[in-house]
Each structure stands twice: as C-alpha cells, then as structure tokens.
Design an enzyme around this catalytic site. Structure first.
Site, PDB file in Angstrom:
ATOM      1  N   ARG A  75       0.829  -1.197   0.000  1.00  0.00           N
ATOM      2  CA  ARG A  75       0.000   0.000   0.000  1.00  0.00           C
ATOM      3  C   ARG A  75       0.862   1.245   0.000  1.00  0.00           C
ATOM      4  O   ARG A  75       0.532   2.240  -0.647  1.00  0.00           O
ATOM      5  CB  ARG A  75      -0.958  -0.034   1.207  1.00  0.00           C
ATOM      6  N   GLN A 106      -9.368  10.167   7.144  1.00  0.00           N
ATOM      7  CA  GLN A 106      -9.193   8.816   7.684  1.00  0.00           C
ATOM      8  C   GLN A 106      -8.114   8.097   6.872  1.00  0.00           C
ATOM      9  O   GLN A 106      -7.713   6.995   7.202  1.00  0.00           O
ATOM     10  CB  GLN A 106     -10.493   8.025   7.580  1.00  0.00           C
ATOM     11  N   ASN A 107      -7.669   8.746   5.789  1.00  0.00           N
ATOM     12  CA  ASN A 107      -6.725   8.090   4.879  1.00  0.00           C
ATOM     13  C   ASN A 107      -5.312   8.114   5.441  1.00  0.00           C
ATOM     14  O   ASN A 107      -4.953   9.016   6.202  1.00  0.00           O
ATOM     15  CB  ASN A 107      -6.756   8.767   3.498  1.00  0.00           C
ATOM     16  N   HIS A 124      -6.301   8.413  11.399  1.00  0.00           N
ATOM     17  CA  HIS A 124      -5.878   7.008  11.443  1.00  0.00           C
ATOM     18  C   HIS A 124      -4.408   6.834  11.103  1.00  0.00           C
ATOM     19  O   HIS A 124      -3.998   5.763  10.667  1.00  0.00           O
ATOM     20  CB  HIS A 124      -6.754   6.175  10.497  1.00  0.00           C
ATOM     21  N   CYS A 132       8.645   1.970  15.823  1.00  0.00           N
ATOM     22  CA  CYS A 132       8.941   0.694  16.493  1.00  0.00           C
ATOM     23  C   CYS A 132       7.699   0.207  17.239  1.00  0.00           C
ATOM     24  O   CYS A 132       7.014   0.989  17.904  1.00  0.00           O
ATOM     25  CB  CYS A 132      10.082   0.889  17.496  1.00  0.00           C
ATOM     26  N   CYS A 135       9.367   0.309  21.310  1.00  0.00           N
ATOM     27  CA  CYS A 135       9.770   1.569  21.969  1.00  0.00           C
ATOM     28  C   CYS A 135       9.185   2.801  21.275  1.00  0.00           C
ATOM     29  O   CYS A 135       9.349   3.911  21.757  1.00  0.00           O
ATOM     30  CB  CYS A 135      11.297   1.660  22.027  1.00  0.00           C
ATOM     31  N   GLY A 200     -16.283  10.673   0.288  1.00  0.00           N
ATOM     32  CA  GLY A 200     -15.646   9.386   0.020  1.00  0.00           C
ATOM     33  C   GLY A 200     -15.419   8.542   1.247  1.00  0.00           C
ATOM     34  O   GLY A 200     -14.375   7.903   1.391  1.00  0.00           O
ATOM     35  N   SER A 202     -17.415   5.615   3.884  1.00  0.00           N
ATOM     36  CA  SER A 202     -18.591   4.759   4.085  1.00  0.00           C
ATOM     37  C   SER A 202     -19.276   5.093   5.401  1.00  0.00           C
ATOM     38  O   SER A 202     -20.323   4.543   5.725  1.00  0.00           O
ATOM     39  CB  SER A 202     -18.163   3.294   4.082  1.00  0.00           C
ATOM     40  N   ALA A 244     -15.915  12.133  -6.356  1.00  0.00           N
ATOM     41  CA  ALA A 244     -15.320  13.347  -5.779  1.00  0.00           C
ATOM     42  C   ALA A 244     -14.530  14.136  -6.818  1.00  0.00           C
ATOM     43  O   ALA A 244     -14.585  15.370  -6.849  1.00  0.00           O
ATOM     44  CB  ALA A 244     -14.416  12.943  -4.611  1.00  0.00           C
TER      45      ALA A 244
HETATM   46  C1  BV8 Z   1     -11.384   2.368  18.672  1.00  0.00           C
HETATM   47  C2  BV8 Z   1      -6.084   2.786   9.253  1.00  0.00           C
HETATM   48  C3  BV8 Z   1     -11.378   1.662  20.901  1.00  0.00           C
HETATM   49  C4  BV8 Z   1      -5.552   1.406   9.019  1.00  0.00           C
HETATM   50  C5  BV8 Z   1      -8.456   2.423   9.800  1.00  0.00           C
HETATM   51  C6  BV8 Z   1     -19.155  -1.920  16.810  1.00  0.00           C
HETATM   52  C7  BV8 Z   1     -19.847  -0.735  16.653  1.00  0.00           C
HETATM   53  C8  BV8 Z   1     -19.188   0.484  16.579  1.00  0.00           C
HETATM   54  C9  BV8 Z   1     -17.786   0.531  16.660  1.00  0.00           C
HETATM   55  C10 BV8 Z   1     -17.102  -0.650  16.801  1.00  0.00           C
HETATM   56  C11 BV8 Z   1     -17.780  -1.869  16.879  1.00  0.00           C
HETATM   57  N1  BV8 Z   1     -16.840  -2.841  17.006  1.00  0.00           N
HETATM   58  C12 BV8 Z   1     -15.603  -2.275  17.022  1.00  0.00           C
HETATM   59  C13 BV8 Z   1     -15.749  -0.936  16.919  1.00  0.00           C
HETATM   60  C14 BV8 Z   1     -14.693   0.068  16.930  1.00  0.00           C
HETATM   61  C15 BV8 Z   1     -14.011   0.119  15.573  1.00  0.00           C
HETATM   62  C16 BV8 Z   1     -15.010   0.300  14.468  1.00  0.00           C
HETATM   63  O1  BV8 Z   1     -15.502   1.411  14.246  1.00  0.00           O
HETATM   64  N2  BV8 Z   1     -15.331  -0.783  13.740  1.00  0.00           N
HETATM   65  C17 BV8 Z   1     -16.314  -0.652  12.675  1.00  0.00           C
HETATM   66  C18 BV8 Z   1     -15.843  -1.412  11.446  1.00  0.00           C
HETATM   67  C19 BV8 Z   1     -17.659  -1.165  13.179  1.00  0.00           C
HETATM   68  N3  BV8 Z   1     -13.162   1.295  15.637  1.00  0.00           N
HETATM   69  C20 BV8 Z   1     -11.921   1.183  16.125  1.00  0.00           C
HETATM   70  O2  BV8 Z   1     -11.419   0.134  16.471  1.00  0.00           O
HETATM   71  C21 BV8 Z   1     -11.176   2.503  16.285  1.00  0.00           C
HETATM   72  N4  BV8 Z   1     -10.612   2.519  17.612  1.00  0.00           N
HETATM   73  O3  BV8 Z   1     -12.587   2.331  18.630  1.00  0.00           O
HETATM   74  O4  BV8 Z   1     -10.654   2.212  19.804  1.00  0.00           O
HETATM   75  C22 BV8 Z   1     -10.705   2.222  22.051  1.00  0.00           C
HETATM   76  C23 BV8 Z   1     -11.309   3.277  22.714  1.00  0.00           C
HETATM   77  C24 BV8 Z   1     -10.687   3.771  23.822  1.00  0.00           C
HETATM   78  C25 BV8 Z   1      -9.467   3.227  24.256  1.00  0.00           C
HETATM   79  C26 BV8 Z   1      -8.869   2.180  23.541  1.00  0.00           C
HETATM   80  C27 BV8 Z   1      -9.477   1.674  22.434  1.00  0.00           C
HETATM   81  C28 BV8 Z   1     -10.024   2.594  15.309  1.00  0.00           C
HETATM   82  C29 BV8 Z   1     -10.560   2.657  13.899  1.00  0.00           C
HETATM   83  C30 BV8 Z   1      -9.417   2.941  12.933  1.00  0.00           C
HETATM   84  C31 BV8 Z   1      -9.129   1.725  12.083  1.00  0.00           C
HETATM   85  N5  BV8 Z   1      -8.142   2.070  11.042  1.00  0.00           N
HETATM   86  N6  BV8 Z   1      -7.521   2.810   8.901  1.00  0.00           N
HETATM   87  C32 BV8 Z   1      -5.459   1.109   7.549  1.00  0.00           C
HETATM   88  O5  BV8 Z   1      -5.766   1.984   6.700  1.00  0.00           O
HETATM   89  O6  BV8 Z   1      -5.030  -0.023   7.242  1.00  0.00           O
HETATM   90  S1  BV8 Z   1     -10.097   2.491   9.325  1.00  0.00           S
HETATM   91  C33 BV8 Z   1     -10.138   2.111   7.637  1.00  0.00           C
HETATM   92  O7  BV8 Z   1     -11.415   1.577   7.346  1.00  0.00           O
HETATM   93  C34 BV8 Z   1     -10.047   3.342   6.775  1.00  0.00           C
HETATM   94  O8  BV8 Z   1      -9.227   4.333   7.331  1.00  0.00           O
HETATM   95  C35 BV8 Z   1     -11.478   3.831   6.635  1.00  0.00           C
HETATM   96  O9  BV8 Z   1     -11.756   4.837   7.565  1.00  0.00           O
HETATM   97  C36 BV8 Z   1     -12.301   2.654   7.071  1.00  0.00           C
HETATM   98  C37 BV8 Z   1     -13.250   2.183   6.018  1.00  0.00           C
HETATM   99  O10 BV8 Z   1     -12.465   1.823   4.821  1.00  0.00           O
HETATM  100  P1  BV8 Z   1     -13.136   2.004   3.300  1.00  0.00           P
HETATM  101  O11 BV8 Z   1     -14.556   1.568   3.352  1.00  0.00           O
HETATM  102  O12 BV8 Z   1     -12.309   1.555   2.153  1.00  0.00           O
HETATM  103  O13 BV8 Z   1     -13.025   3.450   3.101  1.00  0.00           O
HETATM  104  P2  BV8 Z   1     -14.144   4.311   3.392  1.00  0.00           P
HETATM  105  O14 BV8 Z   1     -14.838   3.975   4.667  1.00  0.00           O
HETATM  106  O15 BV8 Z   1     -13.535   5.601   3.362  1.00  0.00           O
HETATM  107  O16 BV8 Z   1     -15.181   3.903   2.166  1.00  0.00           O
HETATM  108  C38 BV8 Z   1     -14.880   4.209   0.793  1.00  0.00           C
HETATM  109  C39 BV8 Z   1     -16.044   5.083   0.379  1.00  0.00           C
HETATM  110  O17 BV8 Z   1     -15.682   5.838  -0.752  1.00  0.00           O
HETATM  111  C40 BV8 Z   1     -17.280   4.267  -0.013  1.00  0.00           C
HETATM  112  O18 BV8 Z   1     -18.415   4.794   0.616  1.00  0.00           O
HETATM  113  C41 BV8 Z   1     -17.361   4.481  -1.534  1.00  0.00           C
HETATM  114  O19 BV8 Z   1     -18.698   4.540  -1.989  1.00  0.00           O
HETATM  115  C42 BV8 Z   1     -16.732   5.820  -1.690  1.00  0.00           C
HETATM  116  N7  BV8 Z   1     -16.132   6.103  -2.998  1.00  0.00           N
HETATM  117  C43 BV8 Z   1     -15.557   5.212  -3.852  1.00  0.00           C
HETATM  118  N8  BV8 Z   1     -15.103   5.877  -4.943  1.00  0.00           N
HETATM  119  C44 BV8 Z   1     -15.389   7.198  -4.756  1.00  0.00           C
HETATM  120  C45 BV8 Z   1     -16.031   7.341  -3.515  1.00  0.00           C
HETATM  121  N9  BV8 Z   1     -16.443   8.527  -3.044  1.00  0.00           N
HETATM  122  C46 BV8 Z   1     -16.216   9.617  -3.819  1.00  0.00           C
HETATM  123  N10 BV8 Z   1     -15.592   9.572  -5.012  1.00  0.00           N
HETATM  124  C47 BV8 Z   1     -15.177   8.383  -5.508  1.00  0.00           C
HETATM  125  N11 BV8 Z   1     -14.561   8.327  -6.704  1.00  0.00           N
HETATM  126 ZN    ZN Z   2      12.401   0.074  19.309  1.00  0.00          ZN
END
Ligand code: BV8
Ligand code: ZN
Length: 259
Positions: A75, A106-107, A124, A132, A135, A200, A202, A244
């Site tokens: 990536r 979020q990207n 994110h 690391c 550390c 962009g 979800s 977009a």
């Molecule tokens: C946390 C970095 C806890 C990594 C990412 C149940 C209910 C609610 C919440 C939760 C649950 N179970 C677990 C959770 C929490 C969880 C969560 O929300 N899960 C979801 C799936 C239910 N969240 C977490 O774990 C977060 N942390 O809650 O911590 C905590 C709290 C206190 C103390 C300790 C711990 C952390 C979340 C961050 C995860 N990391 N990214 C990486 O990139 O590898 S999130 C990752 O997925 C992306 O960053 C993005 O945000 C997300 C979704 O990915 P995509 O779908 O691909 O992208 P996107 O959502 O942006 O969708 C694409 C969109 O674009 C579509 O709608 C499409 O139609 C549109 N599109 C396509 N082409 C175009 C377009 N739009 C415009 N123009 C175009 N041309």
């Molecule tokens: Zn280290």
C-alpha cells in the site's frame, strides 16, 4: 436541498460563501481516483483470505508480521506511485476561498498534502510514519522501496534502529485509540464549523464517523459527496451522488464564480 446529481445546489454555494469555518472530512473514496484501492478493495492476492478489519489489527501483526508488513509496504508503494487527483486539488483550492478550512482525513496516504492542503489531521495515522512496535521510535525509510512489493508478498518487518523490535506501520489499527491531540482537534473543528463536507467515506468506522453527527448537532450544514448511499444520507442536508474528482472541481468553480 436533498440529493442532486450534476449541478451544485445554490444553497451549498451560499453556505460556503458565508462560511467562516469549513471542515472537509475524507475517506478512502477521495483517493480512489488516484488509483489507491479503498480499504475494502485493498485485499487482493494473498490477503484476499483475510478480512480488512482482521488484518488491520495488532493481533494480526503479532500473529503474521510478514503478511501485515507486506500488505502495508504494498500500500505504501501504491501511495508513493499515486498522484493527487482533481478532488484533492479542488479541496486544496477551496481553502483559498474560505477563511478557515481543516481537512480531517481517515486516509493514511499523503495525497492531501501533496495536493497543497496545509492543515490536514490524520485520524488514522500515516503509511509514511513507521515506528517501532515496542519503543515507538520513528523509523526513517527511503521513499524508494528496496524492491517493488508485488501483491501478496510477505515481507519481514525491519528491526527497530533503537531496540531491535519489529517496526510497525504508523497507522491506527482496529481496537487502537486515535491520536488524542488529533481527535480533539477534529472534534472541536466539527463542533465549531459552519459547513462540514463528508467525502468518500462509508461512514461506518468509529469514532471518526461521529464527526458529521457532531457538526449536525452543532447546527452546521453537512454535505456528503459519495457515488453511493451511506448511513449519512438521511442526516445530511445535501447528498451529491457523484465521484469526488467530478463533483469537487465543479463545486470550487461555482464558489469562485460567485465571489
Ligand atoms: C477504537 C487505518 C477503541 C488502518 C483504519 C461496533 C460498533 C461500533 C464501533 C465498533 C464496533 N466494534 C468495534 C468498533 C470500533 C471500531 C469500528 O468502528 N469498527 C467498525 C468497522 C464497526 N473502531 C476502532 O477500532 C477505532 N478505535 O474504537 O478504539 C478504544 C477506545 C478507547 C481506548 C482504547 C481503544 C479505530 C478505527 C481505525 C481503524 N483504522 N484505517 C489502515 O488503513 O489499514 S479504518 C479504515 O477503514 C479506513 O481508514 C477507513 O476509515 C475505514 C473504512 O475503509 P473504506 O470503506 O475503504 O473506506 P471508506 O470507509 O472511506 O469507504 C470508501 C467510500 O468511498 C465508499 O463509501 C465508496 O462509496 C466511496 N467512494 C468510492 N469511490 C469514490 C467514492 N467517493 C467519492 N468519489 C469516488 N470516486
Ligand atoms: Zn524500538
């Protein structure tokens, strides 16, 4: 002022014209037209047997460090090869027409910065900030990858220059907290802004997906740009159903015409 397709509703232009503070909240869809697979499409080849949400976790990195590191290096190579698209450029241009504009993304790519956006909050983390896993020491990698990782390639994570533990991507995984400062900045901006664009994304991942709701609750105008319907459609004041890279340039043209 609900869903429109091709023309930009005058109410959106008016809201932008009178706005002091604007938040541009983006997800993977804004980088789609730069050839960067959205989060769910990024799982091809070797990774196709994993679910993105399962792979983007500390547990997966502990269990299969070479698979996870290989995925992120693939990536990162994609991001290094990609160029900002018309949506990134339009967002950077819009900042010249608005007193205060913050991009909250979020990207994990750096295309907003490369398009000229100065104030960018990465909720994110970033592909370009490996650190690391033990550390936390930031690791500096040459932008040119040692070898072009092909899809599905397993790559052993390098050892930390300070303590020798495995290096991890500088992203926020599922189950990990968002960087506190960045989250507070984003939350405050959403609650103080006059207009918030959700482009962009979800709108499924929390707490990031809360931002449009916070803006709505604080009385801001919320506009969504996405080719498909998302859970935000029913709350947004306006849903511009289009790509977009097509919608944003037209929006900036409309705003600059009326100045
Ligand atoms: C946390 C970095 C806890 C990594 C990412 C149940 C209910 C609610 C919440 C939760 C649950 N179970 C677990 C959770 C929490 C969880 C969560 O929300 N899960 C979801 C799936 C239910 N969240 C977490 O774990 C977060 N942390 O809650 O911590 C905590 C709290 C206190 C103390 C300790 C711990 C952390 C979340 C961050 C995860 N990391 N990214 C990486 O990139 O590898 S999130 C990752 O997925 C992306 O960053 C993005 O945000 C997300 C979704 O990915 P995509 O779908 O691909 O992208 P996107 O959502 O942006 O969708 C694409 C969109 O674009 C579509 O709608 C499409 O139609 C549109 N599109 C396509 N082409 C175009 C377009 N739009 C415009 N123009 C175009 N041309
Ligand atoms: Zn280290």
């Amino acid at each position: 002022m609900k869903n429109t397709h091709h023309d930009i509703p005058s109410a959106v232009v008016d809201a932008l014209q009178s706005a002091q503070r604007v938040v541009i909240f983006t997800g993977a869809g804004v980088s789609a037209e730069s050839g960067i697979a959205t989060f769910r499409d990024a799982l091809t080849g070797l990774w196709s047997r994993f679910d993105a949400q399962a792979l983007a976790t500390p547990e997966a990195f502990r269990a299969h460090p070479d698979v996870v590191w290989g995925w992120y290096e693939w990536r990162r190579a994609q991001a290094l090869r990609a160029a900002p698209n018309a949506a990134h450029l339009a967002i950077a241009a819009l900042a010249r027409h608005v007193p205060e504009l913050l991009v909250v993304t979020q990207n994990v790519d750096d295309l907003h910065e490369r398009a000229g956006s100065h104030d960018v909050a990465h909720l994110h983390g970033s592909l370009h900030a490996p650190r690391c896993s033990a550390c936390g020491t930031p690791q500096v990698f040459p932008d040119a990858l040692p070898q072009e990782p092909d899809e599905g390639r397993r790559i052993d994570p390098p050892a930390c220059t300070a303590c020798g533990a495995p290096v991890r991507p500088g992203v926020v995984w599922f189950g990990e907290s968002l960087p506190t400062e960045t989250w507070i900045t984003a939350l405050r901006a959403a609650e103080r802004c006059d207009v918030l664009f959700s482009i962009g994304t979800s709108a499924l991942v929390y707490p990031a997906a809360e931002l449009p709701q916070r803006a709505l609750a604080a009385g801001a105008t919320v506009v969504q740009v996405n080719p498909v319907v998302t859970p935000l459609d029913r709350y947004a004041h306006c849903n511009l159903h289009g790509a977009a890279a097509e919608v944003m340039p037209r929006l900036v043209a409309a705003v600059s015409e009326h100045l």
